[in-house]
Design an enzyme around this catalytic site. Sequence first.
Site, PDB file in Angstrom:
ATOM      1  N   LYS A 110      48.587  54.791  18.578  1.00 46.86           N
ATOM      2  CA  LYS A 110      49.105  55.551  17.193  1.00 46.86           C
ATOM      3  C   LYS A 110      50.464  55.218  17.028  1.00 46.86           C
ATOM      4  O   LYS A 110      51.200  55.325  18.101  1.00 46.86           O
ATOM      5  CB  LYS A 110      48.430  56.917  17.006  1.00 46.86           C
ATOM      6  CG  LYS A 110      48.643  57.377  15.588  1.00 46.86           C
ATOM      7  CD  LYS A 110      47.420  56.998  15.006  1.00 46.86           C
ATOM      8  CE  LYS A 110      47.198  57.705  13.699  1.00 46.86           C
ATOM      9  NZ  LYS A 110      45.889  57.555  12.973  1.00 46.86           N
TER      10      LYS A 110
HETATM   11  P1  NAD Z   1      47.474  60.324   2.495  1.00 47.36           P
HETATM   12  O1  NAD Z   1      49.131  60.242   2.771  1.00 47.36           O
HETATM   13  O2  NAD Z   1      46.953  59.231   1.640  1.00 47.36           O
HETATM   14  O3  NAD Z   1      47.244  61.634   1.857  1.00 47.36           O
HETATM   15  C1  NAD Z   1      47.369  62.799   2.643  1.00 47.36           C
HETATM   16  C2  NAD Z   1      47.008  63.898   1.607  1.00 47.36           C
HETATM   17  O4  NAD Z   1      47.169  65.193   2.213  1.00 47.36           O
HETATM   18  C3  NAD Z   1      47.940  63.953   0.269  1.00 47.36           C
HETATM   19  O5  NAD Z   1      46.919  64.473  -0.743  1.00 47.36           O
HETATM   20  C4  NAD Z   1      49.040  65.040   0.829  1.00 47.36           C
HETATM   21  O6  NAD Z   1      49.521  65.709  -0.355  1.00 47.36           O
HETATM   22  C5  NAD Z   1      48.075  66.099   1.484  1.00 47.36           C
HETATM   23  N1  NAD Z   1      48.776  66.870   2.486  1.00 47.36           N
HETATM   24  C6  NAD Z   1      49.604  66.229   3.449  1.00 47.36           C
HETATM   25  N2  NAD Z   1      50.474  67.406   4.103  1.00 47.36           N
HETATM   26  C7  NAD Z   1      49.276  68.463   3.828  1.00 47.36           C
HETATM   27  C8  NAD Z   1      49.496  69.721   4.312  1.00 47.36           C
HETATM   28  N3  NAD Z   1      50.560  70.353   4.976  1.00 47.36           N
HETATM   29  N4  NAD Z   1      48.803  70.695   3.589  1.00 47.36           N
HETATM   30  C9  NAD Z   1      47.845  70.335   2.615  1.00 47.36           C
HETATM   31  N5  NAD Z   1      47.619  68.982   2.127  1.00 47.36           N
HETATM   32  C10 NAD Z   1      48.599  67.986   2.521  1.00 47.36           C
HETATM   33  O7  NAD Z   1      46.802  60.187   4.091  1.00 47.36           O
HETATM   34  P2  NAD Z   1      45.341  59.835   4.561  1.00 47.36           P
HETATM   35  O8  NAD Z   1      45.538  58.467   4.756  1.00 47.36           O
HETATM   36  O9  NAD Z   1      44.446  60.473   3.393  1.00 47.36           O
HETATM   37  O10 NAD Z   1      45.395  60.610   5.784  1.00 47.36           O
HETATM   38  C11 NAD Z   1      44.978  62.144   5.721  1.00 47.36           C
HETATM   39  C12 NAD Z   1      44.163  62.416   7.153  1.00 47.36           C
HETATM   40  O11 NAD Z   1      43.266  61.459   7.211  1.00 47.36           O
HETATM   41  C13 NAD Z   1      45.137  62.159   8.232  1.00 47.36           C
HETATM   42  O12 NAD Z   1      45.012  63.139   9.184  1.00 47.36           O
HETATM   43  C14 NAD Z   1      44.876  60.884   8.931  1.00 47.36           C
HETATM   44  O13 NAD Z   1      45.185  60.830  10.084  1.00 47.36           O
HETATM   45  C15 NAD Z   1      43.398  61.023   8.626  1.00 47.36           C
HETATM   46  N6  NAD Z   1      42.800  59.608   8.629  1.00 47.36           N
HETATM   47  C16 NAD Z   1      43.099  58.446   7.832  1.00 47.36           C
HETATM   48  C17 NAD Z   1      42.525  57.299   7.851  1.00 47.36           C
HETATM   49  C18 NAD Z   1      42.856  56.268   6.591  1.00 47.36           C
HETATM   50  O14 NAD Z   1      42.015  55.405   6.841  1.00 47.36           O
HETATM   51  N7  NAD Z   1      43.677  56.561   5.987  1.00 47.36           N
HETATM   52  C19 NAD Z   1      41.478  57.167   8.709  1.00 47.36           C
HETATM   53  C20 NAD Z   1      40.888  58.167   9.419  1.00 47.36           C
HETATM   54  C21 NAD Z   1      41.648  59.376   9.376  1.00 47.36           C
END
Ligand code: NAD
Length: 426
Positions: A116
């Site tokens: 990561k």
């Molecule tokens: P993203 O940046 O596309 O979206 C994040 C969302 O969370 C946004 O709506 C943002 O406004 C909100 N957010 C951010 N900080 C926040 C907080 N403190 N409180 C409330 N809301 C908050 O990111 P993503 O890719 O959707 O990732 C979200 C989570 O999923 C992360 O933990 C990431 O590690 C995990 N994840 C992502 C993927 C992927 O394929 N993108 C895969 C597995 C896990």
Amino acid sequence: MPNVFVDDARNFKEDNPFESMMARFDEAAKLLDLDPNIYRILRVPNREMTIYIPTMMDDGHYEVFVGYRVQHNFARGPAKGGIRYAPDVTLDEVRALAAWMTWKCAVVNIPFGGGKGGVICDPSKMSMGELERMTRRFTSELIDIIGPERDVPAPDMNTNEQVMAWIMDTYSMHARHTVNAVVTGKPVELGGSRGRREATGRGLLIVIDEACAKFGLKPADTRVVVQGSGNVGGIGAELLYNSGYKVTAISDVKGGIYNEKGLNVPETLAYLRQHRTFEGYGGGELVSNSDLLELECEVLMPAATENQITSANVDRIKCRILAEGANGPTTPPADKVLKEKGVFVIPDILANAGGVTVSYFEWVQDRMGFFWKEDVVNERLKDTMVASFHEVVKYSEKHDVNMRIAAYMLAIDRVAYETKMRGIYA
Ligand code: NAD
């Protein structure tokens, strides 16, 4: 043989994601009676890199950003895992996320280790030019340790297809030829996989479908509360809505919107995209992120960030199923209470593994130079997620442990076996 496992009474910090990961790792390792030599190896990352990234800002001055890449384990194959841009990134957070990638890839049985990356920055305050220059300099510093056979980054919070395209291009310029398998989550036109953008949300839909079937819940009677509206939360909510689930609340970092009768998700998200807030949207009432987590529902899907369900609010969590879209949204003390409350947890390393599964398909397609139709990708994703879900359920029933510890045990057992078979080169 001295007890190599960390003392339970150590000074545990609930808000440190690496400690949260390690607490589960230790519990699972103890139950597996893991060989102490393997334990010593698996409890630490393989390699960590800290990079200072000079970047010319638009006004001509240089900012020096701090970035990390942690490669946790290579026993099963190249390290795999996203890169996050956020002001509050820490090395311990990146370590935890790298380790979770190792366990996640092992849970869904794909041939990757875990890695990561993260850069401490606030992309909302940076121009495209600044982001591009920072990304390219970061990539150039990573060049010796990333690559299709070494470590394959992907998007995470605040990084996207554009950032992946810059990383691929920078790496390719140094290699003197196009190397699209160096990252996943690229635009389809540049060797990305069809279905990758939706894969994490689709994976969540698949495991939620399986869990609901297990408890006799029909989509139309299943209220779903989603925290986060990005790649995981937004797309996940839309897919759940399209499958007939009643999505009653969704949020972004500033707060959420709630309608007990169910939101029109595409319309709600279109409003958010246009106005960058739910304020003024007539389809529901505004709620804070903390109140949203405490809403009554059948399925709660935290899909934003770590440490959202903790000892401070777990008593007020009212869901039947917790489907972890985010990595590390629940802390170990909260796990204990959820178990007492009878909440069925689909842990992050299983629930959000759809993204890395299709990343694996993308890497395979790039290396073959032959691209699959979207329905082929989706069908193979479904096979993987359904099989992994039932494997973890079976493991948890057989060993009488909760779903999270079952997933960790299954993963650690696989990585331990591979580590032993390869032997320690010393
Ligand atoms: P993203 O940046 O596309 O979206 C994040 C969302 O969370 C946004 O709506 C943002 O406004 C909100 N957010 C951010 N900080 C926040 C907080 N403190 N409180 C409330 N809301 C908050 O990111 P993503 O890719 O959707 O990732 C979200 C989570 O999923 C992360 O933990 C990431 O590690 C995990 N994840 C992502 C993927 C992927 O394929 N993108 C895969 C597995 C896990």
